[in-house]
Design a protein around this motif. Structure first.
Motif, PDB file in Angstrom:
ATOM      1  N   THR A  63       1.894  19.799  -0.779  1.00 48.46           N
ATOM      2  CA  THR A  63       1.927  18.338  -0.685  1.00 48.46           C
ATOM      3  C   THR A  63       0.641  17.727  -0.135  1.00 48.46           C
ATOM      4  O   THR A  63       0.520  16.502  -0.092  1.00 48.46           O
ATOM      5  CB  THR A  63       3.092  17.884   0.222  1.00 48.46           C
ATOM      6  OG1 THR A  63       2.953  18.496   1.506  1.00 48.46           O
ATOM      7  CG2 THR A  63       4.437  18.259  -0.391  1.00 48.46           C
ATOM      8  N   ARG A 172       6.826  16.701  -3.537  1.00 43.21           N
ATOM      9  CA  ARG A 172       5.519  16.114  -3.838  1.00 43.21           C
ATOM     10  C   ARG A 172       5.642  14.779  -4.569  1.00 43.21           C
ATOM     11  O   ARG A 172       4.870  13.852  -4.305  1.00 43.21           O
ATOM     12  CB  ARG A 172       4.703  17.105  -4.670  1.00 43.21           C
ATOM     13  CG  ARG A 172       3.303  16.592  -4.987  1.00 43.21           C
ATOM     14  CD  ARG A 172       2.458  17.649  -5.676  1.00 43.21           C
ATOM     15  NE  ARG A 172       1.146  17.113  -5.980  1.00 43.21           N
ATOM     16  CZ  ARG A 172       0.139  17.054  -5.109  1.00 43.21           C
ATOM     17  NH1 ARG A 172       0.312  17.502  -3.874  1.00 43.21           N
ATOM     18  NH2 ARG A 172      -1.032  16.552  -5.445  1.00 43.21           N
ATOM     19  N   ASN A 173       6.609  14.649  -5.472  1.00 42.94           N
ATOM     20  CA  ASN A 173       6.717  13.410  -6.234  1.00 42.94           C
ATOM     21  C   ASN A 173       6.999  12.206  -5.338  1.00 42.94           C
ATOM     22  O   ASN A 173       6.465  11.114  -5.567  1.00 42.94           O
ATOM     23  CB  ASN A 173       7.805  13.533  -7.301  1.00 42.94           C
ATOM     24  CG  ASN A 173       7.337  14.363  -8.484  1.00 42.94           C
ATOM     25  OD1 ASN A 173       6.149  14.610  -8.643  1.00 42.94           O
ATOM     26  ND2 ASN A 173       8.266  14.801  -9.310  1.00 42.94           N
ATOM     27  N   LEU A 177       4.378   9.075  -4.908  1.00 42.34           N
ATOM     28  CA  LEU A 177       4.885   7.735  -5.208  1.00 42.34           C
ATOM     29  C   LEU A 177       4.688   6.813  -4.002  1.00 42.34           C
ATOM     30  O   LEU A 177       4.249   5.663  -4.139  1.00 42.34           O
ATOM     31  CB  LEU A 177       6.365   7.812  -5.590  1.00 42.34           C
ATOM     32  CG  LEU A 177       7.062   6.509  -5.979  1.00 42.34           C
ATOM     33  CD1 LEU A 177       6.376   5.859  -7.177  1.00 42.34           C
ATOM     34  CD2 LEU A 177       8.530   6.772  -6.281  1.00 42.34           C
ATOM     35  N   LEU A 202      13.648   8.220  -4.420  1.00 42.55           N
ATOM     36  CA  LEU A 202      13.205   9.100  -5.493  1.00 42.55           C
ATOM     37  C   LEU A 202      14.275   9.325  -6.553  1.00 42.55           C
ATOM     38  O   LEU A 202      13.974   9.339  -7.744  1.00 42.55           O
ATOM     39  CB  LEU A 202      12.763  10.447  -4.911  1.00 42.55           C
ATOM     40  CG  LEU A 202      12.201  11.454  -5.920  1.00 42.55           C
ATOM     41  CD1 LEU A 202      10.927  10.913  -6.566  1.00 42.55           C
ATOM     42  CD2 LEU A 202      11.926  12.790  -5.245  1.00 42.55           C
ATOM     43  N   LEU A 205      14.278   6.557  -8.748  1.00 43.11           N
ATOM     44  CA  LEU A 205      12.923   6.072  -9.017  1.00 43.11           C
ATOM     45  C   LEU A 205      12.818   4.561  -8.823  1.00 43.11           C
ATOM     46  O   LEU A 205      12.374   3.825  -9.715  1.00 43.11           O
ATOM     47  CB  LEU A 205      12.485   6.459 -10.430  1.00 43.11           C
ATOM     48  CG  LEU A 205      12.058   7.915 -10.629  1.00 43.11           C
ATOM     49  CD1 LEU A 205      11.762   8.194 -12.091  1.00 43.11           C
ATOM     50  CD2 LEU A 205      10.838   8.243  -9.786  1.00 43.11           C
TER      51      LEU A 205
END
Length: 212
Positions: A63, A172-173, A177, A202, A205
């Protein structure tokens, strides 16, 4: 051609000039702090300071923008080295622990503070200093699949005691973001003086404006 050619086409010359000369201190060089520093540097910011006492661990590599060969080194120093090598941005790296006793020493040259520390005591010290000096401060944090990007005026430290733990779910996403939202909130503030707060989830989203 400028490194920031595409950014300049979008932001305008006037905004890019503001970004270049705007001193920002980033408190923390972990998942959020290191990626925010890199994002800001690659967006045209040229006066960045990063404060972090921690060293790089292997579990940070998924990350955070570090390499296996960096394990054991100070995060702030490696981050500064990497950004100078990649785009020539000189980051002032401070490998010290920020406490209520040294906030003036570490934060006095800041025009804007970004708090991404991973413990409540340091977050409280940053918030108190920003309140006292009237310095804009953006707090960004993560929890499971939720994140928030909140300016100092309505921010509340998550805990009154230093009970934060490092062993928590982190993908990580959500980090990336959140970094994108935080950096856009920063640039928007510098360009327009508007302080915009956001929450991010998340699983669905969703990025939502926060009004309190």
């Amino acid at each position: 051609m400028s490194i920031f050619f595409h950014e300049q086409l979008y932001r305008s010359n006037a905004v890019m000039a503001k970004l270049k000369n705007y001193p920002i201190t980033i408190c923390g060089a972990g998942a959020l702090g290191a990626n925010i520093a890199e994002n800001l540097a690659r967006s045209g910011f040229d006066k960045l300071t990063v404060i972090d006492r921690d060293r790089i661990e292997e579990r940070n590599l998924s990350t955070q923008p570090y390499y296996r060969s960096d394990v054991g080194a100070f995060k702030a120093k490696i981050l500064a080295n990497n950004l100078y090598r990649s785009i020539g941005t000189k980051v002032d790296a401070k490998t010290k622990e920020l406490t209520s006793a040294n906030t003036t020493q570490l934060l006095q040259d800041s025009q804007l503070i970004i708090d991404v520390f991973d413990n409540s005591l340091a977050r409280q010290a940053v918030k108190d200093y920003a309140d006292q000096k009237g310095i804009p401060c953006l707090h960004t944090g993560l929890s499971a699949d939720y994140a928030e990007v909140i300016w100092n005026g309505i921010y509340r430290v998550p805990s009154e005691v230093n009970d934060d733990v490092c062993d928590y779910p982190l993908v990580r996403n959500l980090v990336m973001l959140t970094v994108a939202v935080a950096c856009e909130a920063i640039i928007s503030f510098i360009a327009t003086a508007e302080q915009r707060n956001f929450t991010i989830t998340l699983k669905d989203l969703t990025v939502q404006s926060l009004f309190l």
